[in-house]
Enzyme design. Structure first.
Site, PDB file in Angstrom:
ATOM      1  N   GLU A  90       0.818  -3.824  10.337  1.00  0.00           N
ATOM      2  CA  GLU A  90       1.826  -4.574  11.081  1.00  0.00           C
ATOM      3  C   GLU A  90       3.081  -3.765  11.359  1.00  0.00           C
ATOM      4  O   GLU A  90       3.332  -2.743  10.731  1.00  0.00           O
ATOM      5  CB  GLU A  90       2.169  -5.868  10.360  1.00  0.00           C
ATOM      6  CG  GLU A  90       2.646  -5.672   8.958  1.00  0.00           C
ATOM      7  CD  GLU A  90       2.671  -7.010   8.221  1.00  0.00           C
ATOM      8  OE1 GLU A  90       3.711  -7.653   8.238  1.00  0.00           O
ATOM      9  OE2 GLU A  90       1.632  -7.385   7.637  1.00  0.00           O
ATOM     10  N   CYS A 103       9.859  -0.895  13.323  1.00  0.00           N
ATOM     11  CA  CYS A 103       9.461  -0.586  11.947  1.00  0.00           C
ATOM     12  C   CYS A 103       7.950  -0.377  11.953  1.00  0.00           C
ATOM     13  O   CYS A 103       7.210  -1.264  12.374  1.00  0.00           O
ATOM     14  CB  CYS A 103       9.862  -1.774  11.071  1.00  0.00           C
ATOM     15  SG  CYS A 103       9.283  -1.653   9.394  1.00  0.00           S
ATOM     16  N   CYS A 110      -1.072  -0.168   0.203  1.00  0.00           N
ATOM     17  CA  CYS A 110      -0.179   0.759  -0.506  1.00  0.00           C
ATOM     18  C   CYS A 110      -0.618   0.799  -1.959  1.00  0.00           C
ATOM     19  O   CYS A 110      -1.130  -0.186  -2.486  1.00  0.00           O
ATOM     20  CB  CYS A 110       1.261   0.226  -0.418  1.00  0.00           C
ATOM     21  SG  CYS A 110       2.496   1.303  -1.173  1.00  0.00           S
ATOM     22  N   CYS A 114       4.763  -1.857  -6.357  1.00  0.00           N
ATOM     23  CA  CYS A 114       6.068  -2.516  -6.582  1.00  0.00           C
ATOM     24  C   CYS A 114       5.835  -4.022  -6.726  1.00  0.00           C
ATOM     25  O   CYS A 114       5.104  -4.628  -5.931  1.00  0.00           O
ATOM     26  CB  CYS A 114       7.025  -2.227  -5.419  1.00  0.00           C
ATOM     27  SG  CYS A 114       7.367  -0.470  -5.213  1.00  0.00           S
ATOM     28  N   CYS A 117       6.477  -6.663  -3.685  1.00  0.00           N
ATOM     29  CA  CYS A 117       6.084  -6.303  -2.320  1.00  0.00           C
ATOM     30  C   CYS A 117       4.684  -6.820  -1.964  1.00  0.00           C
ATOM     31  O   CYS A 117       3.749  -6.665  -2.749  1.00  0.00           O
ATOM     32  CB  CYS A 117       6.137  -4.787  -2.179  1.00  0.00           C
ATOM     33  SG  CYS A 117       5.741  -4.222  -0.525  1.00  0.00           S
ATOM     34  N   GLU A 161       3.589   3.845   1.614  1.00  0.00           N
ATOM     35  CA  GLU A 161       4.616   4.757   1.131  1.00  0.00           C
ATOM     36  C   GLU A 161       4.483   6.044   1.955  1.00  0.00           C
ATOM     37  O   GLU A 161       3.523   6.796   1.780  1.00  0.00           O
ATOM     38  CB  GLU A 161       4.405   5.014  -0.375  1.00  0.00           C
ATOM     39  CG  GLU A 161       5.204   6.165  -0.954  1.00  0.00           C
ATOM     40  CD  GLU A 161       6.701   6.164  -0.602  1.00  0.00           C
ATOM     41  OE1 GLU A 161       7.368   5.121  -0.728  1.00  0.00           O
ATOM     42  OE2 GLU A 161       7.185   7.230  -0.186  1.00  0.00           O
ATOM     43  N   SER A 215      14.556   3.430  -1.841  1.00  0.00           N
ATOM     44  CA  SER A 215      14.485   2.043  -2.319  1.00  0.00           C
ATOM     45  C   SER A 215      14.724   2.074  -3.814  1.00  0.00           C
ATOM     46  O   SER A 215      13.838   2.425  -4.585  1.00  0.00           O
ATOM     47  CB  SER A 215      13.095   1.464  -2.029  1.00  0.00           C
ATOM     48  OG  SER A 215      12.873   1.482  -0.647  1.00  0.00           O
ATOM     49  N   CYS A 334       7.362  -7.101   4.705  1.00  0.00           N
ATOM     50  CA  CYS A 334       6.234  -6.285   5.138  1.00  0.00           C
ATOM     51  C   CYS A 334       4.976  -6.675   4.368  1.00  0.00           C
ATOM     52  O   CYS A 334       5.008  -6.969   3.188  1.00  0.00           O
ATOM     53  CB  CYS A 334       6.535  -4.800   5.028  1.00  0.00           C
ATOM     54  SG  CYS A 334       7.164  -4.270   3.448  1.00  0.00           S
TER      55      CYS A 334
HETATM   56  N1  SAH Z   1       7.280   2.451   0.532  1.00  0.00           N
HETATM   57  C1  SAH Z   1       8.544   2.589   1.177  1.00  0.00           C
HETATM   58  C2  SAH Z   1       8.645   1.875   2.494  1.00  0.00           C
HETATM   59  C3  SAH Z   1       8.055   0.508   2.645  1.00  0.00           C
HETATM   60  S1  SAH Z   1       8.885  -0.879   1.988  1.00  0.00           S
HETATM   61  C4  SAH Z   1       9.671   2.190   0.240  1.00  0.00           C
HETATM   62  O1  SAH Z   1       9.384   1.779  -0.868  1.00  0.00           O
HETATM   63  O2  SAH Z   1      10.820   2.357   0.599  1.00  0.00           O
HETATM   64  C5  SAH Z   1      10.368  -1.039   2.894  1.00  0.00           C
HETATM   65  C6  SAH Z   1      11.499  -1.659   2.098  1.00  0.00           C
HETATM   66  O3  SAH Z   1      11.299  -3.077   1.912  1.00  0.00           O
HETATM   67  C7  SAH Z   1      11.673  -1.078   0.721  1.00  0.00           C
HETATM   68  O4  SAH Z   1      13.046  -0.933   0.430  1.00  0.00           O
HETATM   69  C8  SAH Z   1      11.046  -2.150  -0.148  1.00  0.00           C
HETATM   70  O5  SAH Z   1      11.465  -2.032  -1.479  1.00  0.00           O
HETATM   71  C9  SAH Z   1      11.487  -3.403   0.555  1.00  0.00           C
HETATM   72  N2  SAH Z   1      10.716  -4.610   0.266  1.00  0.00           N
HETATM   73  C10 SAH Z   1       9.408  -4.734  -0.016  1.00  0.00           C
HETATM   74  N3  SAH Z   1       9.081  -6.023  -0.207  1.00  0.00           N
HETATM   75  C11 SAH Z   1      10.195  -6.741  -0.011  1.00  0.00           C
HETATM   76  C12 SAH Z   1      10.505  -8.127  -0.064  1.00  0.00           C
HETATM   77  N4  SAH Z   1       9.568  -9.014  -0.347  1.00  0.00           N
HETATM   78  N5  SAH Z   1      11.774  -8.493   0.194  1.00  0.00           N
HETATM   79  C13 SAH Z   1      12.727  -7.583   0.489  1.00  0.00           C
HETATM   80  N6  SAH Z   1      12.503  -6.267   0.551  1.00  0.00           N
HETATM   81  C14 SAH Z   1      11.252  -5.845   0.292  1.00  0.00           C
END
Ligand code: SAH
Length: 347
Positions: A90, A103, A110, A114, A117, A161, A215, A334
């Site tokens: 997406e 984006c 992934c 985390c 996420c 990532e 992040s 995301c």
């Molecule tokens: N893997 C990369 C990029 C993808 S996530 C990273 O970790 O930065 C993009 C951003 O969205 C990251 O800052 C991540 O921590 C955040 N993110 C993921 N899930 C989220 C959620 N449910 N609410 C808010 N931010 C979120």
């Protein structure tokens, strides 16, 4: 073997079609022009039908096909893209005063794990190729009027990532910023990472002018390990050292992303810890409240606490703003749209 034509630079495509399909370099240039417009074989009207049919047997022209679009009340659009092998990813297009930011995803799923996420819930399916990352930009750009650039900025902040798919992501950067193609400068591209420190340094050594985002979400090493397993491999200190290194080498200020999770990282002591970790660094902190993902059970911080957290940072002398949350009504976080699609919720 399927060849994704978006993976090629102009010179690589020329090599590929002149040697493999016995055509002249100018035809390669015509095909490249079509590919950059996001066109499929049937639209390449100045290329012979026989050649198009031959190419179509083993090659893909549209590497990421938009199969669903959701539009938010604030104008944000969310896209579901289908890849040639049926996988879906997406992307989100956000409208700002200065242009449109897309984006994009860098992986299907992934493996970073985390805790908050949605993208990581089913693990990593596969890496995207450089052309499949580019294909998302080309497909969305093709929705514009053709006169002005529709996508002006890119953030690698969708599923995946990016630094876990380093070679394909760096190849994507060279393709997307090439004057032969869509020519979006690295200065208009941001890459967000969960903190793979050695790869952040490698990016810096490549002399790139990307905007790098870390992040962080918690400046306490032990607490961060609980929500972001990557921290067990690269500590908060190592990740922040890599940010310092990036700034030294490139002169580009790093952004720290801080997602507030109710009761986990949103108190005064967290702000204090963050401020002392960032002291003396050239960084800006972007704060947002967690977008709740039903499978995780975690909640976003309340509006009130978020405002207080920003005030704490301000008092502590840390440059911080709230990142606008967009597309809340269209599964903004995301990975959510992909998950609901895979679960068969196709409305
Ligand atoms: N893997 C990369 C990029 C993808 S996530 C990273 O970790 O930065 C993009 C951003 O969205 C990251 O800052 C991540 O921590 C955040 N993110 C993921 N899930 C989220 C959620 N449910 N609410 C808010 N931010 C979120």
């Amino acid at each position: 073997m399927t060849t994704v034509l978006h993976d090629f630079s102009l010179s690589e495509l020329t090599e590929f079609v002149t040697t493999g399909f016995d055509v002249k370099p100018f035809v390669a240039k015509q095909i490249f022009g079509w590919l950059t417009k996001g066109a499929d074989f049937h639209q390449m009207t100045n290329v012979s039908k026989t050649l198009r049919e031959k190419l179509a047997q083993s090659c893909v022209a549209v590497s990421a096909r938009i199969i669903k679009t959701l539009t938010s009340v604030d104008g944000t659009q969310k896209f579901l893209f289908q890849l040639f092998d049926g996988n879906v990813i997406e992307g989100v297009l956000m409208n700002y005063k200065y242009g449109n930011t897309l984006c994009v995803s860098s992986q299907v799923g992934c493996r970073m794990g985390c805790k908050f996420c949605a993208s990581t819930l089913g693990g990593l399916v596969r890496n995207l190729s450089a052309g499949e990352i580019l294909g998302q930009v080309l497909a969305v750009n093709a929705l514009g009027d053709g006169k002005n650039r529709h996508v002006t900025n890119i953030v690698l902040m969708g599923s995946g990532e990016p630094l876990d798919n380093f070679d394909n992501v760096t190849k994507f950067l060279s393709l997307v910023s090439s004057p032969d193609g869509i020519n979006i400068s690295e200065r208009n591209i941001s890459l967000s990472t969960c903190g793979i420190a050695p790869k952040m340094k490698q990016l810096a050594d490549m002399g790139c002018s990307l905007n790098l985002t870390l992040s962080l979400h918690n400046a306490d090493n032990e607490q961060r390990q609980e929500i972001m397993p990557i921290c067990k491999k690269y500590s908060v200190t190592e990740a922040l050292d890599a940010c310092r290194y990036y700034f030294q080498k490139t002169g580009r200020r790093v952004i720290v992303e801080y997602t507030l999770i109710d009761g986990q990282n949103d108190t005064y002591s967290h702000a204090l810890k963050l401020a002392s970790a960032l002291r003396g660094m050239s960084v800006h902190v972007n704060v947002i409240a967690l977008n709740p993902v039903k499978e995780t059970g975690l909640k976003g911080t309340s509006e009130n606490t978020l405002k207080k957290f920003l005030q704490y940072l301000e008092k502590l002398g840390i440059s911080a703003t709230r990142r606008r949350t967009m597309g809340q009504d269209i599964q903004g976080a995301c990975g959510q749209l992909r998950r609901s699609y895979l679960a068969g919720d196709n409305d």
